[in-house]
Design an enzyme around this catalytic site. Structure first.
Site, PDB file in Angstrom:
ATOM      1  N   LYS A   1       0.851  -1.208   0.000  1.00  0.00           N
ATOM      2  CA  LYS A   1       0.000   0.000   0.000  1.00  0.00           C
ATOM      3  C   LYS A   1       0.876   1.244   0.000  1.00  0.00           C
ATOM      4  CE  LYS A   1      -4.101  -1.900   0.063  1.00  0.00           C
ATOM      5  NZ  LYS A   1      -4.984  -1.748  -1.109  1.00  0.00           N
ATOM      6  N   ARG A   2       2.090   1.094  -0.474  1.00  0.00           N
ATOM      7  CA  ARG A   2       3.043   2.210  -0.595  1.00  0.00           C
ATOM      8  C   ARG A   2       3.252   2.903   0.754  1.00  0.00           C
ATOM      9  NH1 ARG A   2       2.833  -1.014  -4.223  1.00  0.00           N
ATOM     10  NH2 ARG A   2       2.699  -0.455  -6.443  1.00  0.00           N
TER      11      ARG A   2
ATOM     12  N   LEU B   1      -1.587   9.455   4.287  1.00  0.00           N
ATOM     13  CA  LEU B   1      -2.759   8.888   4.965  1.00  0.00           C
ATOM     14  C   LEU B   1      -3.349   7.736   4.153  1.00  0.00           C
ATOM     15  CD1 LEU B   1      -5.165   9.293   7.034  1.00  0.00           C
ATOM     16  CD2 LEU B   1      -6.147  10.800   5.310  1.00  0.00           C
TER      17      LEU B   1
ATOM     18  N   LEU C   1      -6.034   6.417   2.474  1.00  0.00           N
ATOM     19  CA  LEU C   1      -7.252   7.085   2.004  1.00  0.00           C
ATOM     20  C   LEU C   1      -8.478   6.192   2.169  1.00  0.00           C
ATOM     21  CD1 LEU C   1      -5.704   8.827  -1.129  1.00  0.00           C
ATOM     22  CD2 LEU C   1      -6.500   9.937   0.962  1.00  0.00           C
TER      23      LEU C   1
ATOM     24  N   GLU D   1       4.646  14.770   6.193  1.00  0.00           N
ATOM     25  CA  GLU D   1       4.433  15.212   7.576  1.00  0.00           C
ATOM     26  C   GLU D   1       5.314  14.421   8.558  1.00  0.00           C
ATOM     27  OE1 GLU D   1       0.011  14.933   7.436  1.00  0.00           O
ATOM     28  OE2 GLU D   1       0.092  17.086   7.857  1.00  0.00           O
TER      29      GLU D   1
ATOM     30  N   GLU E   1      -3.312  16.455  -0.725  1.00  0.00           N
ATOM     31  CA  GLU E   1      -4.528  16.811   0.007  1.00  0.00           C
ATOM     32  C   GLU E   1      -5.352  17.824  -0.781  1.00  0.00           C
ATOM     33  OE1 GLU E   1      -1.521  16.594   1.276  1.00  0.00           O
ATOM     34  OE2 GLU E   1      -1.540  15.799   3.321  1.00  0.00           O
TER      35      GLU E   1
ATOM     36  N   ARG F   1      -7.371  16.130  -3.282  1.00  0.00           N
ATOM     37  CA  ARG F   1      -8.282  15.094  -2.750  1.00  0.00           C
ATOM     38  C   ARG F   1      -9.456  15.712  -1.987  1.00  0.00           C
ATOM     39  NH1 ARG F   1      -5.837  11.469  -5.610  1.00  0.00           N
ATOM     40  NH2 ARG F   1      -3.722  10.915  -5.028  1.00  0.00           N
TER      41      ARG F   1
HETATM   42  C1  1HE Z   1      -3.027   3.575  -1.101  1.00  0.00           C
HETATM   43  C2  1HE Z   1      -2.431   4.843  -0.893  1.00  0.00           C
HETATM   44  C3  1HE Z   1      -2.975   5.656   0.120  1.00  0.00           C
HETATM   45  C4  1HE Z   1      -1.369   3.851  -2.485  1.00  0.00           C
HETATM   46  N1  1HE Z   1      -4.026   5.186   0.809  1.00  0.00           N
HETATM   47  N2  1HE Z   1      -4.063   3.164  -0.390  1.00  0.00           N
HETATM   48  N3  1HE Z   1      -1.949  10.332  -0.427  1.00  0.00           N
HETATM   49  C5  1HE Z   1      -2.123  10.418  -1.759  1.00  0.00           C
HETATM   50  O1  1HE Z   1      -3.006  11.062  -2.263  1.00  0.00           O
HETATM   51  C6  1HE Z   1      -1.173   9.586  -2.591  1.00  0.00           C
HETATM   52  C7  1HE Z   1      -1.925   8.378  -3.127  1.00  0.00           C
HETATM   53  N4  1HE Z   1      -1.033   7.414  -3.756  1.00  0.00           N
HETATM   54  C8  1HE Z   1      -0.464   7.622  -4.976  1.00  0.00           C
HETATM   55  O2  1HE Z   1      -0.558   8.670  -5.577  1.00  0.00           O
HETATM   56  C9  1HE Z   1       0.309   6.469  -5.556  1.00  0.00           C
HETATM   57  O3  1HE Z   1      -0.138   5.266  -4.937  1.00  0.00           O
HETATM   58  C10 1HE Z   1       1.848   6.575  -5.372  1.00  0.00           C
HETATM   59  C11 1HE Z   1       2.375   7.671  -6.278  1.00  0.00           C
HETATM   60  C12 1HE Z   1       2.240   6.844  -3.934  1.00  0.00           C
HETATM   61  C13 1HE Z   1       2.500   5.214  -5.764  1.00  0.00           C
HETATM   62  O4  1HE Z   1       2.109   4.851  -7.076  1.00  0.00           O
HETATM   63  P1  1HE Z   1       2.306   3.334  -7.540  1.00  0.00           P
HETATM   64  O5  1HE Z   1       1.931   3.281  -9.009  1.00  0.00           O
HETATM   65  O6  1HE Z   1       3.636   2.853  -7.132  1.00  0.00           O
HETATM   66  O7  1HE Z   1       1.260   2.473  -6.667  1.00  0.00           O
HETATM   67  P2  1HE Z   1      -0.345   2.348  -6.826  1.00  0.00           P
HETATM   68  O8  1HE Z   1      -0.670   1.341  -7.871  1.00  0.00           O
HETATM   69  O9  1HE Z   1      -0.989   3.678  -6.969  1.00  0.00           O
HETATM   70  O10 1HE Z   1      -0.762   1.805  -5.398  1.00  0.00           O
HETATM   71  C14 1HE Z   1      -0.509   0.471  -4.990  1.00  0.00           C
HETATM   72  C15 1HE Z   1      -1.561   0.114  -3.978  1.00  0.00           C
HETATM   73  O11 1HE Z   1      -1.434   0.966  -2.840  1.00  0.00           O
HETATM   74  C16 1HE Z   1      -2.975   0.357  -4.494  1.00  0.00           C
HETATM   75  O12 1HE Z   1      -3.824  -0.559  -3.877  1.00  0.00           O
HETATM   76  P3  1HE Z   1      -4.293  -1.921  -4.637  1.00  0.00           P
HETATM   77  O13 1HE Z   1      -5.192  -2.590  -3.633  1.00  0.00           O
HETATM   78  O14 1HE Z   1      -4.997  -1.464  -5.886  1.00  0.00           O
HETATM   79  O15 1HE Z   1      -3.037  -2.690  -4.923  1.00  0.00           O
HETATM   80  C17 1HE Z   1      -3.306   1.741  -3.980  1.00  0.00           C
HETATM   81  O16 1HE Z   1      -4.693   1.968  -3.870  1.00  0.00           O
HETATM   82  C18 1HE Z   1      -2.659   1.683  -2.622  1.00  0.00           C
HETATM   83  N5  1HE Z   1      -2.347   3.000  -2.101  1.00  0.00           N
HETATM   84  N6  1HE Z   1      -1.399   4.984  -1.763  1.00  0.00           N
HETATM   85  C19 1HE Z   1      -4.544   3.975   0.555  1.00  0.00           C
HETATM   86  N7  1HE Z   1      -2.476   6.857   0.423  1.00  0.00           N
HETATM   87  C20 1HE Z   1      -3.370  13.242   8.582  1.00  0.00           C
HETATM   88  S1  1HE Z   1      -3.812  13.934   7.154  1.00  0.00           S
HETATM   89  C21 1HE Z   1      -2.735  13.379   5.923  1.00  0.00           C
HETATM   90  C22 1HE Z   1      -3.419  13.585   4.597  1.00  0.00           C
HETATM   91  C23 1HE Z   1      -2.753  12.828   3.503  1.00  0.00           C
HETATM   92  O17 1HE Z   1      -1.756  12.202   3.655  1.00  0.00           O
HETATM   93  S2  1HE Z   1      -3.548  12.961   1.997  1.00  0.00           S
HETATM   94  C24 1HE Z   1      -2.457  12.279   0.864  1.00  0.00           C
HETATM   95  C25 1HE Z   1      -2.830  10.879   0.544  1.00  0.00           C
END
Ligand code: 1HE
Length: 269
Positions: free
Chosen positions: A36-37, A75, A77, A123, A143, A146
């Site tokens: 889940k990265r 986070l 998501l 963070e 964020e 999103r």
């Molecule tokens: C996740 C998450 C996650 C990956 N929550 N499941 N963060 C974001 O908006 C960033 C969201 N993630 C991404 O943009 C990409 O995943 C990455 C650029 C980090 C990596 O890409 P990649 O191509 O290596 O991986 P992927 O295919 O996107 O993800 C692999 C799996 O991890 C996939 O799940 P699967 O079940 O389909 O295999 C994704 O859904 C899962 N995954 N990132 C849940 N973040 C206290 S407030 C803080 C607020 C925040 O941090 S908001 C920012 C959230």
């Protein structure tokens, strides 16, 4: 949950998403949910809080790093949609508590960054004292796109690190900084080749661990407070902590060693 002590020397329960390891007086904490990265879910946040709250006495520095292609995707998501407003506030406060344990814990913390260092991943990095970036690292605050806001302390720590204007740009436009840009604007302190981050992080942690404990305390607990205070209070606090540090036996022994030519000189790297 897994009992950490038998494998790693730490007397705490950690979720599967965190792996702890002890190397002499250095602790390593690895974000270990690469499928889940390294997204941060509730058990991970609570695990981070417990880990830093219960560091054993002998630990003098900590290295935080991530498994797989990315340091941390922020986070989890998947958890977000289930929360109402009150639960959202409590969730954000739980991140604050956990990351305060990193920033104001018993040992300086070095973050080793690679790949995505985004949202909550940035963070965590911001709560650490030293940041080493591999050239694959990149930084973003998704964020903004999103439909949410930062909740893990970024609005306090990032403006102090890179300035409010840059943070606004990252959130409003989705701007991403690559590793070199991150180094230029002060996100990372060190920039290294792919795969070289952990060795560099450990090298720095060992140097930190070799400092007098009072100095490390003054630098991580007192310096940030002085930097936030008015100058008059800052000078007074500086005089007090400076006298406390130099009155410590460890300082006396180190100064004596230098005067007797037993200590290294300060030289160019
Ligand atoms: C996740 C998450 C996650 C990956 N929550 N499941 N963060 C974001 O908006 C960033 C969201 N993630 C991404 O943009 C990409 O995943 C990455 C650029 C980090 C990596 O890409 P990649 O191509 O290596 O991986 P992927 O295919 O996107 O993800 C692999 C799996 O991890 C996939 O799940 P699967 O079940 O389909 O295999 C994704 O859904 C899962 N995954 N990132 C849940 N973040 C206290 S407030 C803080 C607020 C925040 O941090 S908001 C920012 C959230």
């Amino acid at each position: 949950m897994s009992a950490a002590k038998s494998r790693s020397g730490f007397d705490i329960q950690l979720p599967r998403s965190l792996k702890a390891e002890r190397r002499d007086d250095i602790a390593l904490l690895r974000l270990a949910r690469p499928q889940k990265r390294n997204a941060i879910d509730d058990p991970t946040v609570h695990g981070i809080e417990r880990f830093f709250a219960s560091l054993p006495d002998g630990i003098k520095a900590v290295v935080v790093h991530g498994e797989g292609e990315h340091f941390c995707s922020g986070l989890d998501l998947g958890e977000l949609t289930a929360r109402n407003v009150a639960e959202g506030i409590e969730h954000s406060r739980s991140w604050h508590r956990a990351f305060e344990r990193i920033e104001f814990g018993r040992a300086p913390v070095v973050a080793v960054l690679h790949g995505a260092v985004v949202g909550g991943g940035l963070e965590i990095a911001a709560a650490c004292h030293i940041r080493v970036a591999e050239s694959s690292a990149y930084y973003a605050l998704p964020e903004g796109s999103r439909g949410i806001f930062v909740g893990g302390g970024a609005s306090v720590r990032l403006p102090r690190m890179i300035g409010t204007a840059r943070m606004m740009d990252m959130m409003l436009t989705g701007r991403t900084y690559d590793a070199e840009e991150g180094q230029a604007i002060g996100i990372s302190h060190y920039l290294v080749a792919p795969g070289a981050g952990l060795a560099k992080g450990l090298e720095l942690a060992k140097r930190i661990a070799g400092n007098a404990p009072m100095t490390n305390f003054a630098v991580t607990h007192v310096l940030p407070r002085i930097a936030e205070s008015d100058p008059a209070s800052g000078y007074l606090t500086e005089a007090l902590i400076s006298a406390i540090a130099q009155g410590d036996d460890e300082a006396k022994a180190r100064l004596k060693a230098f005067l007797e030519k037993r200590a290294p000189k300060t030289v160019r790297n």
